[in-house]
Design a protein around this motif. Structure first.
Motif, short mmCIF file in Angstrom:
data_model
loop_
_atom_site.label_atom_id
_atom_site.label_comp_id
_atom_site.label_asym_id
_atom_site.label_seq_id
_atom_site.Cartn_x
_atom_site.Cartn_y
_atom_site.Cartn_z
N LYS A 18 8.05 6.41 -0.99
CA LYS A 18 7.05 6.93 -0.05
C LYS A 18 7.59 8.14 0.70
O LYS A 18 6.87 9.12 0.94
CB LYS A 18 6.64 5.83 0.94
CG LYS A 18 5.55 6.27 1.92
CD LYS A 18 5.11 5.12 2.78
CE LYS A 18 3.94 5.53 3.68
NZ LYS A 18 4.34 6.26 4.87
N GLU A 58 0.26 1.88 0.27
CA GLU A 58 -0.21 0.62 0.83
C GLU A 58 0.83 -0.48 0.64
O GLU A 58 1.04 -1.31 1.55
CB GLU A 58 -1.53 0.23 0.16
CG GLU A 58 -2.69 1.14 0.54
CD GLU A 58 -3.91 0.93 -0.33
OE1 GLU A 58 -3.87 0.02 -1.19
OE2 GLU A 58 -4.90 1.67 -0.16
N ASN A 114 3.50 0.04 3.18
CA ASN A 114 3.06 -0.30 4.53
C ASN A 114 3.02 -1.81 4.75
O ASN A 114 3.34 -2.30 5.83
CB ASN A 114 1.70 0.32 4.82
CG ASN A 114 1.77 1.82 4.97
OD1 ASN A 114 2.84 2.38 5.23
ND2 ASN A 114 0.65 2.51 4.79
N GLU A 144 6.55 -2.88 5.26
CA GLU A 144 7.08 -2.41 6.54
C GLU A 144 6.46 -3.13 7.73
O GLU A 144 7.16 -3.52 8.68
CB GLU A 144 6.84 -0.90 6.67
CG GLU A 144 7.33 -0.28 7.97
CD GLU A 144 8.84 -0.19 8.06
OE1 GLU A 144 9.35 -0.02 9.18
OE2 GLU A 144 9.52 -0.31 7.01
N HIS A 145 5.14 -3.33 7.69
CA HIS A 145 4.44 -3.82 8.88
C HIS A 145 4.10 -5.30 8.82
O HIS A 145 3.94 -5.93 9.87
CB HIS A 145 3.16 -3.00 9.09
CG HIS A 145 3.40 -1.53 9.24
ND1 HIS A 145 4.14 -1.00 10.26
CD2 HIS A 145 3.01 -0.48 8.47
CE1 HIS A 145 4.20 0.32 10.14
NE2 HIS A 145 3.52 0.66 9.05
#
Length: 251
Positions: free
Chosen positions: A59, A108, A111, A114-115
């Motif tokens: 990314k 996506e 993310n 990560e989140h």
């Protein structure tokens, strides 16, 4: 200065790169260094943590390339009708420069890791995403390494004007300024604003008769029906977009 309007039929002629500058800044290599690091993390024996780090690095590589493209071309500056409301990849798609679906999927996945502390995909899928990122970089290399300064616009043989006409269009990407010079048929230019015409503020304009008795070896095939123009284009945001599509996709 004379204000004239030129038919957008001109943009249906063949368009090829006539001048470009080479960008050899060391930052151009950075995304490939990131991919190289991801390759060391995405292996058959990798742990989930290594795979997650590898995806995050992919990314970063894509974002780095997108930032470089925007720093050169400043495509966000043009506010055209029906501009995409998504991210920068959708904007590149509008200009015929990218297909965003798979790249967005990678974003996506990263993310979610990560989140949401999601697990990374299987190793085979991570390898596919690595390959896709590499292909994305390769497909956009020309945009960042060879920056088009001007294009040559010439009719193809079947259009009936072959061999007699041609224009050079110069672009300043940072200011979105377009300049044009060359020969066009008189039927392509008018004094009145019409649909599907763009404005040119001419600093030089004359027909083929200008060269009569001046030099028999220059433009001797030109007549009163042939117009030479040099000038700056005054175009709408939509027209800027269309010009940029032609310029950025020229070979």
């Amino acid at each position: 200065m004379k204000i004239r309007f030129v038919s957008e039929e001109l943009l249906k002629w063949n368009i090829s790169v006539s001048s470009s500058s080479f960008n050899n800044h060391t930052s151009m290599l950075r995304p490939y260094e990131m991919i190289k690091h991801s390759e060391s993390l995405i292996t058959p024996s990798s742990s989930e943590f290594n795979l997650a780090d590898g995806i995050a690095n992919l990314k970063r590589a894509i974002n780095h390339r997108l930032q470089i493209i925007e720093s050169i071309y400043k495509l966000k500056d043009i506010k055209f009708k029906n501009a995409p409301k998504g991210g920068y990849l959708e904007l590149l798609e509008c200009y015929g420069l990218a297909k965003p679906y798979i790249i967005k999927l990678l974003m996506e996945i990263r993310n979610r890791i990560e989140h949401d502390d999601a697990k990374p995909p299987k190793k085979e899928r991570c390898q596919e995403l690595l390959d896709i990122t590499w292909y994305f970089l390769k497909s956009t290399d020309k945009l960042v390494y060879s920056i088009t300064n001007s294009v040559l616009i010439e009719p193809v043989e079947k259009q009936g004007y072959f061999g007699k006409y041609g224009c050079d269009m110069h672009v300043d990407f940072s200011k979105k300024v377009f300049k044009m010079s060359g020969w066009i048929p008189s039927s392509f230019i008018t004094t009145k604003k019409e649909n599907s015409f763009f404005q040119i503020n001419c600093t030089v304009m004359h027909d083929g008769e200008f060269w009569r008795n001046k030099d028999s070896n220059i433009h001797k095939d030109k007549t009163k029906e042939d117009i030479w123009i040099i000038g700056n284009l005054k175009v709408s945001e939509e027209q800027k977009k269309e010009f940029l599509i032609k310029i950025l996709t020229a070979n």
